[in-house]
Scaffold this motif. Structure first.
Motif, PDB file in Angstrom:
ATOM      1  N   LEU A 193       0.831  -1.203   0.000  1.00  0.00           N
ATOM      2  CA  LEU A 193       0.000   0.000   0.000  1.00  0.00           C
ATOM      3  C   LEU A 193       0.867   1.255   0.000  1.00  0.00           C
ATOM      4  O   LEU A 193       0.588   2.224  -0.724  1.00  0.00           O
ATOM      5  CB  LEU A 193      -0.940  -0.002   1.205  1.00  0.00           C
ATOM      6  N   GLU A 194       1.936   1.246   0.793  1.00  0.00           N
ATOM      7  CA  GLU A 194       2.827   2.404   0.842  1.00  0.00           C
ATOM      8  C   GLU A 194       3.548   2.609  -0.494  1.00  0.00           C
ATOM      9  O   GLU A 194       3.689   3.739  -0.972  1.00  0.00           O
ATOM     10  CB  GLU A 194       3.846   2.245   1.970  1.00  0.00           C
ATOM     11  N   ALA A 195       3.995   1.502  -1.092  1.00  0.00           N
ATOM     12  CA  ALA A 195       4.693   1.605  -2.380  1.00  0.00           C
ATOM     13  C   ALA A 195       3.764   2.114  -3.472  1.00  0.00           C
ATOM     14  O   ALA A 195       4.159   2.924  -4.323  1.00  0.00           O
ATOM     15  CB  ALA A 195       5.279   0.243  -2.764  1.00  0.00           C
ATOM     16  N   LEU A 196       2.507   1.650  -3.461  1.00  0.00           N
ATOM     17  CA  LEU A 196       1.527   2.096  -4.448  1.00  0.00           C
ATOM     18  C   LEU A 196       1.275   3.594  -4.317  1.00  0.00           C
ATOM     19  O   LEU A 196       1.284   4.329  -5.317  1.00  0.00           O
ATOM     20  CB  LEU A 196       0.220   1.316  -4.255  1.00  0.00           C
ATOM     21  N   MET A 197       1.079   4.058  -3.094  1.00  0.00           N
ATOM     22  CA  MET A 197       0.810   5.485  -2.891  1.00  0.00           C
ATOM     23  C   MET A 197       2.026   6.341  -3.228  1.00  0.00           C
ATOM     24  O   MET A 197       1.893   7.424  -3.819  1.00  0.00           O
ATOM     25  CB  MET A 197       0.348   5.733  -1.455  1.00  0.00           C
ATOM     26  N   ALA A 198       3.215   5.850  -2.874  1.00  0.00           N
ATOM     27  CA  ALA A 198       4.436   6.602  -3.190  1.00  0.00           C
ATOM     28  C   ALA A 198       4.616   6.723  -4.696  1.00  0.00           C
ATOM     29  O   ALA A 198       4.942   7.807  -5.217  1.00  0.00           O
ATOM     30  CB  ALA A 198       5.636   5.916  -2.554  1.00  0.00           C
ATOM     31  N   HIS A 199       4.399   5.625  -5.426  1.00  0.00           N
ATOM     32  CA  HIS A 199       4.504   5.657  -6.886  1.00  0.00           C
ATOM     33  C   HIS A 199       3.487   6.628  -7.480  1.00  0.00           C
ATOM     34  O   HIS A 199       3.818   7.426  -8.365  1.00  0.00           O
ATOM     35  CB  HIS A 199       4.272   4.246  -7.447  1.00  0.00           C
ATOM     36  N   HIS A 200       2.266   6.573  -6.968  1.00  0.00           N
ATOM     37  CA  HIS A 200       1.203   7.452  -7.450  1.00  0.00           C
ATOM     38  C   HIS A 200       1.586   8.926  -7.270  1.00  0.00           C
ATOM     39  O   HIS A 200       1.436   9.746  -8.189  1.00  0.00           O
ATOM     40  CB  HIS A 200      -0.086   7.140  -6.692  1.00  0.00           C
ATOM     41  N   GLU A 201       2.093   9.243  -6.101  1.00  0.00           N
ATOM     42  CA  GLU A 201       2.417  10.644  -5.808  1.00  0.00           C
ATOM     43  C   GLU A 201       3.655  11.117  -6.556  1.00  0.00           C
ATOM     44  O   GLU A 201       3.731  12.265  -7.013  1.00  0.00           O
ATOM     45  CB  GLU A 201       2.576  10.819  -4.295  1.00  0.00           C
ATOM     46  N   GLU A 202       4.631  10.227  -6.714  1.00  0.00           N
ATOM     47  CA  GLU A 202       5.872  10.604  -7.417  1.00  0.00           C
ATOM     48  C   GLU A 202       5.624  10.859  -8.902  1.00  0.00           C
ATOM     49  O   GLU A 202       6.258  11.725  -9.508  1.00  0.00           O
ATOM     50  CB  GLU A 202       6.915   9.501  -7.242  1.00  0.00           C
TER      51      GLU A 202
END
Length: 457
Positions: free
Chosen positions: A112-121
């Motif tokens: 979940l953290e990796a998905l959100m980080a990718h989305h925001e980056e």
């Protein structure tokens, strides 16, 4: 810092489960599926979690409590319609919103953290969590553009031959810019064969508005498993069991046969403890270091200290102190506290009792509603008679008492310290300190009885 939100979709009836139990409440290694999802979302430090409930809403809310806010989808009109129910709580917020299905118990906080980080980056308005499937039959395919963004998501039945050859699939988990999500969701229609409002249509709406939609591919497809029937439920349990066991082994726990060891997700185990085959550790159990949990033991919601040996026994809502031991084939029931260096032998049952340091209860004994001091010996076949048919009463046994075999202690009664109770006695009155209590009939011998009986017959 960007605020983060999670919407957990938990409104489906789950008819394929063929169960009276609400679908997302089916347990995977001791915890309901929706519990796994919400706990991982909490671990990912969401600012708000909103769970969308439907049939069985009260059951979900009673279980999750204050871990989440709740909205009700009264009619199951599709995933987009479900997300739209969260609008009153979220649509005015700025930030990132992740949408997760409540029947995907294997998703992790790290994902979940990796998905959100990718989305925001990437600056995307929407991001699809994808996975690689060697056999993608039945899944929606994620079609990438030349710049690796998402061009579209196409369902199996609508895909061309070229698109069906794509092995990147849609897992059903999404990440959105929160404002963009709720603006787009108002434009979703139900012009489809099912007459429902589908969340993937939001992706198409964002693309039509020339917004960037990205994709983040899971390293491990197993995490994306959605549970729709009992077969998938068993598969999820197997995968979760393997994950839990591997975590404990990497933390210094020895498992003789991990494939036949069952440890629920909230169990804590100390280093250098050994777990033999067939063991089931459940609930909020905590086990210390250097202990041995023998084959086919079951421990539920209990606290086991350091250097404890449990041999083929059942322990429920109880405490075992350091360097104590139990078994084989014994049972600790609720509200039992076994202190340090205590020996509990075979075929012993203890309930709602405290057993002091260095006390020994060898075998074939029942102890209920009692307080035992230190350095006591209970002989074989001792029974604490704590129930008179209407109420249960307490028995107290003082330090250094010796209770002979086949004794019955009738509650309420106090046996003070440094006492002896003779074998075969039934004790109904208090026994003062430094005493010997004998409560049995005197032996009578009738010589020649057998011959006389034979002549009479």
């Amino acid at each position: 810092m960007t605020k983060r939100f999670a919407i957990v979709l938990a409104a489906g009836q789950g008819t394929r489960m063929k169960s009276k139990l609400y679908k997302v409440m089916h347990p995977v290694m001791g915890k309901p599926m929706v519990g796994h999802v919400v706990d991982q979302a909490m671990a990912a430090k969401m600012d708000k979690i909103v769970t969308v409930t439907g049939v069985g809403a009260e059951t979900v809310q009673d279980y999750l409590g204050d871990k989440s806010d709740y909205v009700l989808q009264e009619e199951q009109l599709g995933t987009a319609h479900a997300v739209e129910q969260a609008a009153p709580l979220l649509k005015h917020e700025e930030g990132t919103t992740i949408v997760i299905c409540g029947d995907t118990p294997l998703l992790t906080m790290e994902t979940l953290e990796a998905l959100m980080a990718h989305h925001e980056e990437t600056g995307a308005k929407g991001t699809v969590l994808t996975a690689h499937a060697d056999n993608p039959f039945g899944y929606g395919r994620v079609i990438r553009a030349t710049d690796e963004s998402v061009a579209k998501i196409v369902e199996e039945k609508d895909a061309s031959a070229t698109e069906r050859a794509v092995k990147e699939i849609n897992t059903g988990t999404y990440c959105f810019d929160n404002k963009a999500l709720f603006e787009a969701i108002e434009k979703v229609d139900n012009n489809n064969s099912q007459g429902e409002y589908y969340l993937p249509d939001v992706i198409e709406i964002l693309k039509n508005n020339n917004e960037l939609v990205s994709a983040y591919q899971l390293p491990n497809k197993e995490e994306a498993l959605g549970v729709n029937d009992r077969v998938a439920l068993a598969e999820a349990a197997t995968l979760m069991k393997r994950r839990i066991n591997e975590k404990h082994m990497r933390n210094g726990v020895t498992m003789v046969d991990p494939a036949n060891t069952y440890i629920e997700s909230d169990v804590v185990i100390g280093q250098d403890t050994v777990i033999e085959p067939g063991v089931y550790l459940k609930g909020q159990t905590v086990i210390g270091e250097d202990s041995m949990i023998g084959a086919h033991s079951v421990i539920v919601d209990s606290e086991i200290g350091d250097k404890v040996t449990v041999t083929s026994s059942t322990i429920e809502s109880a405490v075992m102190g350091n360097e104590s031991n139990i078994g084989p084939n014994s049972h600790l029931r609720a509200d039992t506290v076994i202190k340090e260096h205590v020996h509990i032998g075979n075929f012993v049952e203890i309930k709602k009792a405290t057993i002091g340091n260095y006390t020994k209860i060898g075998h074939l004994t029942y102890v209920g509603d009692a307080t035992l001091g230190e350095h006591i010996n209970l002989g074989c076949g001792t029974v604490f008679v704590n129930y008179n048919g209407k109420e249960k009463n307490h028995i107290h046994v003082g330090d250094h008492a010796f209770i002979g075999c086949n004794a019955n202690l009738i509650a309420p009664v106090t046996i003070e310290e440094n006492t002896f109770v003779a074998a075969g006695s039934t004790i109904t009155d208090n026994v003062p300190a430094d005493s010997l209590a004998i409560a049995r009939s005197r032996q009578t011998i009738k010589e020649g009885y057998v011959n006389k009986k034979a002549q009479k017959d």
